[in-house]
Motif scaffolding. Structure first.
Motif, PDB file in Angstrom:
ATOM      1  N   GLN A  80      -0.414   0.557   0.283  1.00 41.88           N
ATOM      2  CA  GLN A  80       0.615  -0.446   0.556  1.00 41.88           C
ATOM      3  C   GLN A  80       0.890  -1.246  -0.711  1.00 41.88           C
ATOM      4  O   GLN A  80      -0.037  -1.643  -1.424  1.00 41.88           O
ATOM      5  CB  GLN A  80       0.121  -1.365   1.682  1.00 41.88           C
ATOM      6  CG  GLN A  80       1.101  -2.416   2.139  1.00 41.88           C
ATOM      7  CD  GLN A  80       0.518  -3.252   3.258  1.00 41.88           C
ATOM      8  OE1 GLN A  80      -0.622  -3.038   3.684  1.00 41.88           O
ATOM      9  NE2 GLN A  80       1.282  -4.211   3.747  1.00 41.88           N
TER      10      GLN A  80
ATOM     11  N   GLN B 239       2.009   1.658  10.070  1.00 48.47           N
ATOM     12  CA  GLN B 239       2.074   0.382   9.367  1.00 48.47           C
ATOM     13  C   GLN B 239       3.257  -0.394   9.931  1.00 48.47           C
ATOM     14  O   GLN B 239       4.363   0.126   9.984  1.00 48.47           O
ATOM     15  CB  GLN B 239       2.221   0.599   7.857  1.00 48.47           C
ATOM     16  CG  GLN B 239       2.231  -0.687   7.044  1.00 48.47           C
ATOM     17  CD  GLN B 239       2.135  -0.413   5.556  1.00 48.47           C
ATOM     18  OE1 GLN B 239       1.227   0.292   5.100  1.00 48.47           O
ATOM     19  NE2 GLN B 239       3.078  -0.933   4.789  1.00 48.47           N
TER      20      GLN B 239
ATOM     21  N   ARG C 140      -1.937  -2.456   9.631  1.00 44.91           N
ATOM     22  CA  ARG C 140      -2.088  -1.068   9.174  1.00 44.91           C
ATOM     23  C   ARG C 140      -3.166  -0.418  10.041  1.00 44.91           C
ATOM     24  O   ARG C 140      -4.307  -0.899  10.107  1.00 44.91           O
ATOM     25  CB  ARG C 140      -2.472  -1.048   7.696  1.00 44.91           C
ATOM     26  CG  ARG C 140      -2.576   0.333   7.065  1.00 44.91           C
ATOM     27  CD  ARG C 140      -3.030   0.178   5.622  1.00 44.91           C
ATOM     28  NE  ARG C 140      -3.263   1.454   4.976  1.00 44.91           N
ATOM     29  CZ  ARG C 140      -2.380   2.098   4.214  1.00 44.91           C
ATOM     30  NH1 ARG C 140      -1.189   1.565   4.013  1.00 44.91           N
ATOM     31  NH2 ARG C 140      -2.670   3.247   3.649  1.00 44.91           N
TER      32      ARG C 140
END
Length: 452
Positions: free
Chosen positions: A28, A75, A84
């Motif tokens: 991420q 996510q 997540r």
């Protein structure tokens, strides 16, 4: 599986899934300052489905679409935080991320640090399917220009051993004490470069956070093999002692003791195989997780901060002995199995030798009986010669009577007396020829293998 069989099952859907495996669970993009809370739940097959259903209910409750039925990674932005969710073979990881405000940064320096878990309802956390394995509170903050020691002491305390290292080309600092707090989580501090040549991009920071979280997850998953190894080691000590006693007993056992020894050895082998079947998978998984920990430590490219221990050094000193215990126990199981097989082979060889000795004794007895039968047969042959001669001479006597009326010069008694030795010789020689013919016939099959 042959190439043709593999081609039969390689459907377009499977090919796409295999290709997408390279892009599963992408890091991420993250920007400091932020707080991350990472929970790992150990699950079984039923809890896998329950975890996916639980996620689906959370997302639909927040007005988001439910994840795909076979999704292994989700996510989602839930407003107050980003969630997540990652489904793995043996566990599920829940990661909550949120940005820290300026006021929270002040509180971080002067008081209890704010966590991402604060935004998650307590009931929401308690309802996660599975058994808690580990938890991590991670903070990623811009690296200050001055001394970072006060910040480290504020977060971890004065009296604990804190690891410290520079990671990803010296652009960030990594600190942790790997101590479990009352909330079930360990603390990790990342001080990321925010300006100049040391500035860390969001993608790079995301990869670093992901690897640090994976190190703690894989570390705990690897350590699950340690209690198994300790329990198995106690049994192995008993099993090795029992095998040693059995091996000694085999050397001095009598023939009557061998069935009982073989039964004890078989029971020991069965218990070991049952134990091995129940633990080998765990030890194999432990070795795999240990390899992943070491790989992630290599990936973050640590350089030790002067006066502090690096995370890699800490792991080498604390994790390596546990992994060595697991590997040693797994090898001991295999070695004990091989030793049991050798003792069993020795016992079976002994039994076979004794069986061969018994067979030789049986054959010798049969030979003796055959000799007696031959002697008896010789006696019977003598009686047979006398009996046959008696009957044949009797017939000759009848012939002599008839022949005497036709002019045979000898009397009946003289003719019969003269015929006795001739008939006896003929009968005896005929029986001898028949006897030799039968003996030669019996000897032919045994002679054929010698000719080959």
């Amino acid at each position: 599986m042959t190439m043709s069989a593999a081609a039969d099952v390689l459907t377009p859907e499977l090919r796409l899934a295999l290709h997408q495996e390279l892009h599963a669970r992408p890091p991420q993009a993250l920007v400091a300052p932020l707080a991350v809370t990472h929970w790992v739940q150990w699950i079984d097959e039923a809890e896998r489905a329950a975890s996916r259903q639980y996620l689906s209910e959370l997302m639909t409750g927040a007005g988001l679409p439910a994840p795909a039925p076979e999704a292994a990674f989700v996510q989602a932005d839930l407003g107050a935080f980003t969630l997540r969710w990652e489904l793995h073979t043996e566990y599920v990881a829940w990661t909550v991320t949120r940005v820290l405000s300026a006021e929270e940064l002040v509180a971080f320096v002067h008081g209890e640090p704010p966590t991402a878990a604060e935004r998650v309802p307590a009931a929401w956390r308690r309802g996660m399917p599975g058994t808690p394995l580990t938890g991590v509170h991670l903070w990623a903050l811009p690296r200050p220009r001055g001394d970072t020691a006060p910040l480290v002491r504020q977060l971890f305390g004065e009296q604990v051993v804190v690891t410290g290292s520079r990671v990803i080309s010296h652009s960030s600092d990594l600190h942790t004490d790997l101590r479990l707090r009352d909330d079930g989580c360990v603390r990790v501090l990342l001080l990321a470069g925010a300006s100049g040549a040391d500035a860390v991009t969001p993608r790079r920071l995301g990869r670093l956070v992901q690897r640090v979280l994976e190190i703690e997850t894989y570390r705990m998953a690897a350590l699950l093999g340690l209690p198994v190894a300790r329990r198995v080691s106690r049994w192995l000590a008993e099993g090795e002692g029992e095998l040693a006693a059995l091996a000694q007993a085999v050397g001095s056992a009598r023939r009557a003791d061998e069935p009982a020894l073989l039964d004890r050895l078989t029971q020991l082998a069965a218990r070991l195989e049952s134990l091995y079947a129940g633990t080998h998978a765990r030890f194999s998984a432990t070795a795999a997780y240990d390899d992943l920990v070491r790989q992630r430590l290599v990936d973050i490219a640590e350089v030790r901060i002067e006066g502090m221990q690096s995370l890699r050094d800490f792991m080498e000193r604390r994790l390596t002995p546990a992994m060595a215990t697991c590997r040693s126990t797994d090898r001991r199981q295999a070695a004990l199995s091989a030793r049991i097989a050798r003792v069993g082979e020795l016992l079976r060889t002994r039994v076979e030798v004794e069986q061969q000795q018994s067979s030789r004794e049986l054959l010798a007895a049969m030979n003796r009986r055959q000799g007696l039968q031959l002697q008896l047969q010789s006696t019977v042959e003598g009686l047979s010669v006398a009996a046959i001669t008696y009957y044949v001479v009797g017939l000759i006597g009848y012939l002599a009577k008839g022949a005497h009326g036709l002019g045979w010069p000898l009397g009946v008694e003289v003719s019969m007396a003269a015929a006795v030795p001739v008939v006896a010789l003929i009968v005896w020689s005929s029986l001898r020829r028949l006897h030799h013919r039968l003996v030669d016939t019996d000897a032919v099959p045994s002679a054929k293998p010698q000719e080959k």
